[in-house]
Motif scaffolding. Structure first.
Motif, PDB file in Angstrom:
ATOM      1  N   GLY A   1      50.731  88.192  60.429  1.00 35.15           N
ATOM      2  CA  GLY A   1      51.635  88.311  61.566  1.00 35.15           C
ATOM      3  C   GLY A   1      51.347  87.287  62.643  1.00 35.15           C
ATOM      4  N   SER A   2      50.053  87.012  62.854  1.00 33.99           N
ATOM      5  CA  SER A   2      49.662  86.015  63.849  1.00 33.99           C
ATOM      6  C   SER A   2      50.168  84.623  63.462  1.00 33.99           C
ATOM      7  CB  SER A   2      48.147  86.007  64.011  1.00 33.99           C
ATOM      8  OG  SER A   2      47.746  85.045  64.952  1.00 33.99           O
ATOM      9  N   MET A   3      50.111  84.292  62.164  1.00 32.39           N
ATOM     10  CA  MET A   3      50.622  83.004  61.701  1.00 32.39           C
ATOM     11  C   MET A   3      52.120  82.888  61.972  1.00 32.39           C
ATOM     12  SD  MET A   3      48.655  82.532  58.060  1.00 32.39           S
ATOM     13  CE  MET A   3      49.733  81.187  57.620  1.00 32.39           C
ATOM     14  N   MET A   4      52.858  83.939  61.642  1.00 37.12           N
ATOM     15  CA  MET A   4      54.307  83.914  61.870  1.00 37.12           C
ATOM     16  C   MET A   4      54.613  83.830  63.360  1.00 37.12           C
ATOM     17  SD  MET A   4      55.172  86.887  59.099  1.00 37.12           S
ATOM     18  CE  MET A   4      54.696  86.679  57.379  1.00 37.12           C
ATOM     19  N   GLN A   5      53.797  84.530  64.149  1.00 37.14           N
ATOM     20  CA  GLN A   5      53.973  84.508  65.592  1.00 37.14           C
ATOM     21  C   GLN A   5      53.718  83.109  66.150  1.00 37.14           C
ATOM     22  OE1 GLN A   5      51.725  87.615  67.395  1.00 37.14           O
ATOM     23  NE2 GLN A   5      52.114  86.956  69.480  1.00 37.14           N
ATOM     24  N   THR A   6      52.714  82.430  65.612  1.00 38.31           N
ATOM     25  CA  THR A   6      52.392  81.076  66.053  1.00 38.31           C
ATOM     26  C   THR A   6      53.564  80.130  65.819  1.00 38.31           C
ATOM     27  OG1 THR A   6      50.051  81.443  65.581  1.00 38.31           O
ATOM     28  CG2 THR A   6      50.780  79.154  65.764  1.00 38.31           C
ATOM     29  N   HIS A   7      54.300  80.353  64.740  1.00 41.00           N
ATOM     30  CA  HIS A   7      55.425  79.490  64.402  1.00 41.00           C
ATOM     31  C   HIS A   7      56.748  80.000  64.980  1.00 41.00           C
ATOM     32  CE1 HIS A   7      52.414  78.157  61.484  1.00 41.00           C
ATOM     33  NE2 HIS A   7      53.072  77.010  61.474  1.00 41.00           N
TER      34      HIS A   7
END
Length: 499
Positions: free
Chosen positions: A245-251
């Motif tokens: 989720g953090s990766m998707m949030q970063t993008h």
């Protein structure tokens, strides 16, 4: 009956009736055997029937005057399970006195010392146990753990490698990786975790840890691969879900990230990093009230997490609530006084509160602590220019350009936000800097992202904890509402946020 002196020593009595011979065995006298109840003690211990086990141990020790080694050993194990570590240590020491040649007794003494926090004393007993049994994986592993806690990373690495030579075990791989991480050897840690995953490809903890490491280094493809594998074997692995989720949030995929966080919330509804990330998703969607609500819940669950305080200060700055921003940023600085960006944001809040003197001090502290983020210097340059100190502003502008050059030389994928490049160009024009090759605008083929991590990212916390999901993202220059440049342009920009 059989008669005769030669049969007087027999304990059998033979009786003849008709054609049959019946043999009667008289009971043998009970002998004082020290360990005659050990089997019964063992049975009750492995069944976790500790009350009955302790009663039998008491009887055994009364009969043997406290000389039964196994009974004392099991009693010490039970006391340790009950949290009575000091009492268990004394009993294990008694076992070691009764049988000094037993490596197991010495291991248990060392283990109790370790649980009491006496790591150096534990190491001495482990060394003695290793002298009695050189091929014991547990001894080498635990010695490595003890050296790890006293920060002797060289000896910790040596003994953990010995443990892996004796027996490849997940715990040794994990601990060796942590040793390399705390020693600042990220590449070695990654190699260790890669070997561990090859040895045990279905271990979700190893896959998640390796994925988090790649995420920290910005290698999103590899991070996504390992985190995806972890979720394949364990769909409810909340650490992997949070990281994905953090990766998707970063993008910028806030809605997809929120769907991931909903799944994680079922497993860990009281997780501070979870609510921190949810809050920053709302922040990215410009739902600031919801963001503050979630971040305050994260702060309630983890009041000493400086990252949550950082984010609260950031959201309040965005909402132009400068007094509240000052409150949370000051608290974050008390917990993490070595981060330059915190002082930069504090200076922005103080500037808007019209406290020029303290804002200047905060900026000076920020540029002193920060060695890589050019945005700190850009903010300071704008601040000084707005207050008539053109020479100081020029010095900060030149320092900013030096940092940008270093970042571009060290990374081929370096990107800077186009809006910030425009701001820097306007600042250069105001300061009459004729040559500014650093701030050349990107071409049409450039793939600059509005929320890209423009400058250096602060280091994430130690892997293996949820806090490793958070990173300080530098993506802003100034928050001054009235930047007095010759162009007359007012500049307002989203400040850096942490997930």
């Amino acid at each position: 009956m059989v008669k005769g002196n030669e049969h007087n020593s027999y304990r059998n009595v033979l009786s003849y009736t008709s054609s049959r011979c019946i043999i009667f065995f008289l009971p043998a006298p009970e002998l004082p055997i020290v360990e005659r109840r050990n089997w019964l003690i063992h049975q009750h211990y492995i069944r976790k029937d500790y009350d009955t086990c302790k009663a039998i141990i008491k009887e055994q020790l009364q009969e043997t005057n406290g000389m039964c080694e196994y009974a004392i050993y099991v009693q010490a194990l039970i006391l340790r399970l009950e949290g009575k570590i000091q009492q268990s240590l004394e009993l294990f020491q008694s076992c070691a006195i009764l049988n000094p040649s037993s490596a197991d007794n010495l291991k248990q003494v060392a283990r109790s010392l370790f649980l009491l926090g006496k790591h150096k004393a534990a190491i001495e007993f482990y060394h003695e146990a290793a002298r009695l049994n050189e091929k014991d994986w547990e001894i080498s592993h635990n010695m490595g753990v003890c050296y790890f806690f006293i920060k002797d990373f060289k000896n910790a690495e040596e003994h953990l490698n010995i443990a892996l030579q004796i027996n490849k075990h997940n715990k040794s791989f994990m601990m060796l990786g942590k040793v390399h991480l705390l020693a600042g050897e990220t590449d070695k840690a990654i190699e260790v975790y890669k070997k561990a995953v090859e040895f045990c490809p279905e271990n979700t903890e190893l896959l998640t840890t390796l994925g988090l490491l790649f995420l920290q280094l910005g290698k999103y493809q590899k991070a996504f691969e390992h985190l995806g594998n972890a979720l394949t074997f364990d769909p409810n692995n909340y650490k992997a879900i949070l990281a994905a989720g953090s990766m998707m949030q970063t993008h910028g995929d806030f809605d997809v990230a929120m769907n991931k966080y909903r799944v994680a919330a079922c497993a860990v509804p009281e997780s501070p990093p979870l609510w921190n990330n949810i809050g920053m998703c709302f922040f990215g969607k410009k739902k600031y009230v919801a963001a503050i609500s979630c971040l305050k819940r994260a702060h309630y669950l983890s009041p000493f997490d400086w990252k949550v305080l950082y984010n609260l200060g950031l959201v309040h700055l965005t909402m132009q609530q400068y007094a509240s921003a000052f409150h949370f940023l000051s608290a974050a600085i008390n917990l993490n006084p070595r981060m330059g960006e915190l002082y930069m944001l504090l200076a922005v809040a103080l500037t808007n509160l019209e406290d020029v003197e303290n804002a200047t001090r905060a900026y000076e502290q920020a540029v002193t602590l920060d060695e890589s983020n050019p945005l700190v210097n850009l903010n300071f340059a704008i601040f000084l220019y707005n207050h008539g100190e053109k020479k100081g502003a020029l010095d900060q502008y030149q320092e900013m350009e030096r940092k940008v050059n270093l970042l571009r030389d060290s990374s081929t994928n370096f990107e800077f936000d186009p809006e910030l490049m425009d701001m820097a160009q306007k600042m250069g024009a105001a300061l009459q800097v004729t040559e500014s090759l650093v701030w050349t605008k990107p071409g049409k083929d450039s793939k600059s992202k509005p929320n890209s991590a423009a400058a250096a990212k602060t280091s994430a916390a130690t892997l293996g904890t949820n806090q490793a999901l958070g990173q300080a993202m530098s993506s802003a220059a100034s928050y001054n509402k009235n930047i007095q440049l010759p162009t007359g342009t007012n500049y307002s920009r989203t400040l850096p946020r942490m997930r």
